[in-house]
Design an enzyme around this catalytic site. Sequence first.
Site, PDB file in Angstrom:
ATOM      1  N   THR A  64     -13.082   0.740  -3.286  1.00  0.00           N
ATOM      2  CA  THR A  64     -12.408   1.208  -2.081  1.00  0.00           C
ATOM      3  C   THR A  64     -13.380   1.948  -1.163  1.00  0.00           C
ATOM      4  O   THR A  64     -14.546   2.127  -1.482  1.00  0.00           O
ATOM      5  CB  THR A  64     -11.222   2.110  -2.475  1.00  0.00           C
ATOM      6  OG1 THR A  64     -10.442   2.386  -1.311  1.00  0.00           O
ATOM      7  CG2 THR A  64     -11.692   3.415  -3.094  1.00  0.00           C
TER       8      THR A  64
ATOM      9  N   ASP B 257       0.859  -1.188   0.000  1.00  0.00           N
ATOM     10  CA  ASP B 257       0.000   0.000   0.000  1.00  0.00           C
ATOM     11  C   ASP B 257       0.893   1.235   0.000  1.00  0.00           C
ATOM     12  O   ASP B 257       1.107   1.876   1.037  1.00  0.00           O
ATOM     13  CB  ASP B 257      -0.890  -0.031   1.245  1.00  0.00           C
ATOM     14  CG  ASP B 257      -2.049   0.947   1.156  1.00  0.00           C
ATOM     15  OD1 ASP B 257      -2.290   1.495   0.060  1.00  0.00           O
ATOM     16  OD2 ASP B 257      -2.728   1.165   2.179  1.00  0.00           O
TER      17      ASP B 257
ATOM     18  N   LYS C 109      -9.606   1.955  -9.118  1.00  0.00           N
ATOM     19  CA  LYS C 109     -10.221   2.113  -7.795  1.00  0.00           C
ATOM     20  C   LYS C 109     -11.368   3.113  -7.865  1.00  0.00           C
ATOM     21  O   LYS C 109     -11.222   4.230  -8.369  1.00  0.00           O
ATOM     22  CB  LYS C 109      -9.183   2.594  -6.776  1.00  0.00           C
ATOM     23  CG  LYS C 109      -8.157   1.541  -6.427  1.00  0.00           C
ATOM     24  CD  LYS C 109      -7.127   2.054  -5.441  1.00  0.00           C
ATOM     25  CE  LYS C 109      -7.655   2.098  -4.032  1.00  0.00           C
ATOM     26  NZ  LYS C 109      -6.595   2.470  -3.066  1.00  0.00           N
TER      27      LYS C 109
END
Length: 333
Positions: A167, A27, A142
């Site tokens: 997300t 991440d 996303k």
Amino acid sequence: MSVSPVKRQKMESVLDQLKHHTTVVADTGDFNAIDEYKPLDATTNPSLILAAAQMPAYQELVDDAVAYGKKLGGSEEEQIKNACDKLFVLFGAEILKRIPGRVSTEVDARLSFDKEGMIQRARRLIDLYKEAGIGKDRILIKLSSTWEGIQAGKVLEAEYGIHCNMTLLFSFAQAVACAEAGVTLISPFVGRILDWYVANGDKKTYEPSEDPGRVKSVTKIYNYYKKFGYKTIVMGASFRNTGEIKALTGCDYLTISPKLLAELSKEYVKLTPTLSVKEAQACELEKIHLDEKAFRWHHNEDQMAVEKLSDGIRKFAADAIKLERMLKVDVLS
């Protein structure tokens, strides 16, 4: 319990053990961290790109993005928007040189309630990757897990073959709607759920096995998906400590910050999977269907999810604005 130096030499680190049971995702937008921890995939978002773009090591990417925006021309606003999209893709392209899997690139959070806007922006990002010689199979787009975002994901997957990562997911209603939409992957935010319960409840500390982000969110979603045969990947995200990560061993994917990857790589204890398809299929869960009205009602009933979704959108939007302001200085120079 400490491990003797001799036994440690023979034992794999917790990070290496985790990789046997779960796909580990980095991440971060920091290439050095990706090189060090060798994840399969990587995720980015406006906040991570903003942080990376301010590092001197990545100034060349910023310059290239600004040059691209200027080259396309148009209004100042259009140049900055094009430069932002290009910067996201430049970071993604560099990350893909370092990983065997896919990178997640986020659509502007300010489009979270604009289905068509998200579809258009996602297709634009995929086109930019194509210009860079990168196929859509290596990209996850996303999208915020609003109703509009979930429906945008459904269209992108079914009509354009564009894989989506949903997300800012906090509620079970969001997870059910994403599975029914047939998206590739969801990112339930474990740590932010814990943050909310700590801030709003009487209990200030939780054991990993009792963590509301793990128990109330990811474990239930994982079990539901596996019991009813949904193909959507569950990727736990937004961790606050390694205990949360270890307590989700066996989850499909876990996306982990460099700081926590470092801690896991230095820890030597036996790691036991806590999630499994076999146990999930034995769970007593009822399959449900959510149309728009049912989705909005069930999501609204979860105060934590409502507050954290809106807060997450605002924070990602704020960082997108900061990034634009940073690029604006270069565009005008």
